[in-house]
Scaffold this motif. Sequence first.
Motif, PDB file in Angstrom:
ATOM      1  N   PRO A 148       0.898  -1.269  -0.084  1.00 50.82           N
ATOM      2  CA  PRO A 148       0.207  -0.045  -0.053  1.00 50.82           C
ATOM      3  C   PRO A 148       0.767   1.312   0.089  1.00 50.82           C
ATOM      4  CG  PRO A 148      -0.859  -1.744   1.656  1.00 50.82           C
ATOM      5  CD  PRO A 148       0.400  -2.145   1.133  1.00 50.82           C
ATOM      6  N   ALA A 149       2.056   1.151   0.499  1.00 44.43           N
ATOM      7  CA  ALA A 149       2.889   2.252   0.667  1.00 44.43           C
ATOM      8  C   ALA A 149       3.800   2.690  -0.749  1.00 44.43           C
ATOM      9  CB  ALA A 149       3.763   2.407   1.832  1.00 44.43           C
ATOM     10  N   LEU A 150       3.731   1.556  -1.338  1.00 47.85           N
ATOM     11  CA  LEU A 150       4.632   1.347  -2.658  1.00 47.85           C
ATOM     12  C   LEU A 150       4.104   2.647  -3.653  1.00 47.85           C
ATOM     13  CD1 LEU A 150       6.917   0.240  -4.237  1.00 47.85           C
ATOM     14  CD2 LEU A 150       5.443  -1.587  -4.954  1.00 47.85           C
ATOM     15  N   ARG A 151       2.868   2.816  -3.927  1.00 49.63           N
ATOM     16  CA  ARG A 151       2.306   3.622  -4.590  1.00 49.63           C
ATOM     17  C   ARG A 151       2.862   5.206  -4.015  1.00 49.63           C
ATOM     18  NH1 ARG A 151      -1.576   4.759  -8.650  1.00 49.63           N
ATOM     19  NH2 ARG A 151      -2.082   2.405  -8.433  1.00 49.63           N
ATOM     20  N   ARG A 152       2.706   5.424  -2.919  1.00 51.80           N
ATOM     21  CA  ARG A 152       3.078   6.773  -2.489  1.00 51.80           C
ATOM     22  C   ARG A 152       4.444   6.990  -2.500  1.00 51.80           C
ATOM     23  NH1 ARG A 152       1.871   5.756   2.544  1.00 51.80           N
ATOM     24  NH2 ARG A 152       4.105   5.371   3.626  1.00 51.80           N
ATOM     25  N   TRP A 153       5.438   5.851  -2.341  1.00 55.67           N
ATOM     26  CA  TRP A 153       6.869   5.999  -2.541  1.00 55.67           C
ATOM     27  C   TRP A 153       6.963   6.435  -3.931  1.00 55.67           C
ATOM     28  CZ3 TRP A 153       8.304   0.643  -0.134  1.00 55.67           C
ATOM     29  CH2 TRP A 153       7.961   0.867   1.353  1.00 55.67           C
ATOM     30  N   LEU A 154       6.346   5.779  -5.044  1.00 59.66           N
ATOM     31  CA  LEU A 154       6.815   5.917  -6.366  1.00 59.66           C
ATOM     32  C   LEU A 154       6.228   7.230  -6.892  1.00 59.66           C
ATOM     33  CD1 LEU A 154       5.542   2.410  -7.955  1.00 59.66           C
ATOM     34  CD2 LEU A 154       7.799   3.465  -7.580  1.00 59.66           C
ATOM     35  N   ASP A 155       5.252   7.689  -6.244  1.00 58.03           N
ATOM     36  CA  ASP A 155       4.614   9.309  -6.580  1.00 58.03           C
ATOM     37  C   ASP A 155       5.433  10.105  -6.159  1.00 58.03           C
ATOM     38  OD1 ASP A 155       2.310   8.284  -8.004  1.00 58.03           O
ATOM     39  OD2 ASP A 155       1.068   8.324  -6.236  1.00 58.03           O
ATOM     40  N   ALA A 156       5.908  10.061  -4.689  1.00 59.53           N
ATOM     41  CA  ALA A 156       7.007  10.921  -4.122  1.00 59.53           C
ATOM     42  C   ALA A 156       8.011  11.007  -4.906  1.00 59.53           C
ATOM     43  CB  ALA A 156       7.195  10.710  -2.779  1.00 59.53           C
ATOM     44  N   VAL A 157       8.889  10.163  -5.435  1.00 52.56           N
ATOM     45  CA  VAL A 157      10.093   9.960  -6.315  1.00 52.56           C
ATOM     46  C   VAL A 157       9.993  10.521  -7.368  1.00 52.56           C
ATOM     47  CG1 VAL A 157      11.756   8.304  -7.337  1.00 52.56           C
ATOM     48  CG2 VAL A 157      11.041   7.954  -5.121  1.00 52.56           C
ATOM     49  N   GLY A 158       8.801  10.241  -8.199  1.00 48.74           N
ATOM     50  CA  GLY A 158       8.575  10.965  -9.282  1.00 48.74           C
ATOM     51  C   GLY A 158       8.444  12.399  -9.438  1.00 48.74           C
ATOM     52  N   GLU A 159       7.834  12.862  -8.464  1.00 47.57           N
ATOM     53  CA  GLU A 159       7.547  14.244  -8.206  1.00 47.57           C
ATOM     54  C   GLU A 159       8.839  14.999  -7.703  1.00 47.57           C
ATOM     55  OE1 GLU A 159       4.137  17.524  -6.641  1.00 47.57           O
ATOM     56  OE2 GLU A 159       3.836  15.276  -6.787  1.00 47.57           O
ATOM     57  N   LEU A 160       9.626  14.288  -6.932  1.00 50.02           N
ATOM     58  CA  LEU A 160      10.889  14.933  -6.584  1.00 50.02           C
ATOM     59  C   LEU A 160      11.896  15.007  -7.680  1.00 50.02           C
ATOM     60  CD1 LEU A 160      11.228  13.235  -3.319  1.00 50.02           C
ATOM     61  CD2 LEU A 160      11.469  15.790  -3.600  1.00 50.02           C
ATOM     62  N   GLU A 161      11.754  14.048  -8.764  1.00 51.02           N
ATOM     63  CA  GLU A 161      12.765  14.116  -9.606  1.00 51.02           C
ATOM     64  C   GLU A 161      12.356  14.993 -10.653  1.00 51.02           C
ATOM     65  OE1 GLU A 161      15.146  10.308 -10.646  1.00 51.02           O
ATOM     66  OE2 GLU A 161      13.348   9.874 -11.118  1.00 51.02           O
TER      67      GLU A 161
END
Length: 616
Positions: free
Chosen positions: A374-387
Motif C-alpha cells: 500500500p505504501a509503494l504507490r506513495r513512494w513511487l509518486d513522491a520519487v517521481g515528483e521529486l525528480e
Amino acid sequence: MPAPSTATCDARREYTDRCAARTAAHTVEDQRHWRVGTARLVGMNVALALGLGVIGGAPYSAWWLLAPLVGVFFLGVWLDRIEAARVRLGRAIAFYDRGLARLDGNWAGTGASGTQFSEVTPHLYAADLDLFGDGSVFQLLCSARTRMGEATLADWLLRPAAPDIIARRQRAVDELVANLDLREDLAVLGDDIRAGVDHEALRAWAAEPAMLDATRPRMVVGVATAAAAGALVALVVVVLAAGRSLELSDAVMTALRWYIIASLGATAVISVRFMDTATRIYTAAGGAARDIALLASVLSRLEAERFTSPHLAELRAALDAEGEAPSRRVKRLTRLIELVHSRRNMIAMVFWFFLAIDVHLAHAVERWRRTSGPALRRWLDAVGELEALSSLAGYRFERPDYVWPEVGGEVAAFEATALAHPLLDDDAVANDVRLDGEPQLLIVSGSNMSGKSTLLRTIGINAALAQAGAPVRAERLRMSPLAIGASIQINDSIQAGSSRFYAEVTRLHAIISSASTTAPLLFLIDECLHGTNSHDRRIGAAAIVRALLDRYAIGLVTTHDLALTDISDTLGARAANVHFVDHLTDGRLSFDYTMRPGVVQKSNAVALMRSVGIQI
C-alpha cells in the motif's frame, strides 16, 4: 534577450569545475584499478605456482597456498569497489558534460526524448509545440533517472496545473536550485534505473489480490518444516547406525525410519500442493523486484535529504514508513527474491522441496506485499515528483535570466514582455504579446519564414512551461490559467485515410469543443484552413474565430492570405492585426522576426522561388 547573467556564468563555472574534479578522480581510480588488478594477477600466478609445486612434491605445505588465495579474494573485492567508483564517476562526468552542452546549445539529441508520452493518445498541443522528441522541451528539461520522474514531468507538461500548485512547485524548485549534489547523486544512479524501474508494473503488482493470506495454514507448514528438519537429523543418525558408527535398537531404528518417511512425505505433499501458487508469486514478484531493487538506491538518497519548502517537506514525509525506511523495506524484498533465484541450484531444490521452503518464501513475499505494497504507490509518486522538480531546478539553475510567471485570475489573459522561444539560441528575437478582452485575438500576417509559426510555438511553449511550474523565457509573463489548443503541425495520414485538410478540420473541431468544456482557452492556429480555396477559407476561418471568441477563448491565427486579415473589421476591439516583414537586399531575403502592428503589405513567395533558381 539579455546577455547571460553572473548566475549563468556561475552555472558554467560550477559545471566545469565539478567535471574537472570528477575527471581527475576518475584518472586516479583508473590508476588504482591497474595497480590492484596487477597485484591480483600476481597473486593468482603465485597461487598457481605454489599449487603446481605441491602437486610436484615440493618441500612445503599446501597451507602456503592460503595466503595468496586470501589475498586474491580480498583484492577482487577491492577491485569491484574501484570499478563501481569508476562507473559512478563516469556517469557524473557525463552529467556535467550534458549540462555544459545545454549551456552551449548543443543538447539536442541527447538524453531522454519522451517520445513514448506523445504516442499514447492524441493531444491538443503536444506535437504542435515540440514537447517530446529529439530537440524537444522534454529533452531540454529532463534529468530524471527513473521512469516515474519522466512520467511525472511529462504529465506536468501535458496537464496545466492550478495556480496554487504552480506556486508550490515554484517555491520547491527555488529550494532545489542550489542542491547540485542531489542532482549529481541521482545522475550517478541514473542509467541503470531508467532502464529498469517500470512504475506501472510495480503499482500493478502491489495492488494485486493476495495469493497466500492464511495464518493457520502457515503455522501448520511451520510445524511440518520443523518436523522435516528433525527428520533430516534423524536420517543422519540412521545412516550412522547403518554404518555401525552408532548402536541403536531395532525398535528405535524402525521408529526413526517411519518418522523420516512421515515428516518428509508431509512436507513433500505441502510443497506439491503449493507449487503452482508459489511459482505464480515468484514470477510476479521477480519482475517487480528487478525494478524495485534499483528504486532502493533513489529512495536511500532521498531519505537523507531534509527540506524546508512545504511541498518538498510533504513529499519527503511521504517516503517515511511506519518503523522502517522505504529503502530498507525494498532491500528486504530484494533479498527475498535473491533467495528465490537460489532455488535454481539442484541440491538446494531437493532440500527446499522436502523442507517446504518454497511455501515459507512465498508467504514472506506475500507478507511484504501486504504490509509494504500500500505504501509503494506513495513512494513511487513522491520519487517521481521529486525528480520532476529536480529537473526544473536544473533548468532554473542554468537559466537564471528566465522569470517565474504570474499565474492567476479568472478572465482569460496572456501578457508577456520580451517573450522568446526557449528552444532557440541566445540570439532568439523577443516580442511583446498581449491578449485579454481587448484584444482576444491577434491575426498574424506575414511572408513565408518570417516568424509566424515560431511566434505561436513561443507563446504555447512558455504557457505550458508556466503551468508546469517552470520558469519562462521572458522579462515578465502574467497569465490566467489557460487550457491550450494548437493547430500548427497538422499532416495527412495514409493509415487513417485522412487528408491534411480533414485532419486540420478535425483538430479545429476539437479545439472549439475544448473551449466549450474547459475555460478559458488559449488557441494557436497556423495558416487556418490553408488546404482549401480563398473564398471558403475566408468564410470558414471567420466562423471558427467567432466560435472561439464567443466561448471567451483568446489566441492567435496566422495567415499569408491577406483576405483573412479583414476578419478583424467585423470584430472591433476584440481583434487586432499584427505582422512580420522580410527584407530583400541584393537578391537575398532576411528577416528581423519582430512583430509589428497592422497588416503585412508584401509577399516574398516570388523572391523565394527565384532565390532557389526558379525563373519567374
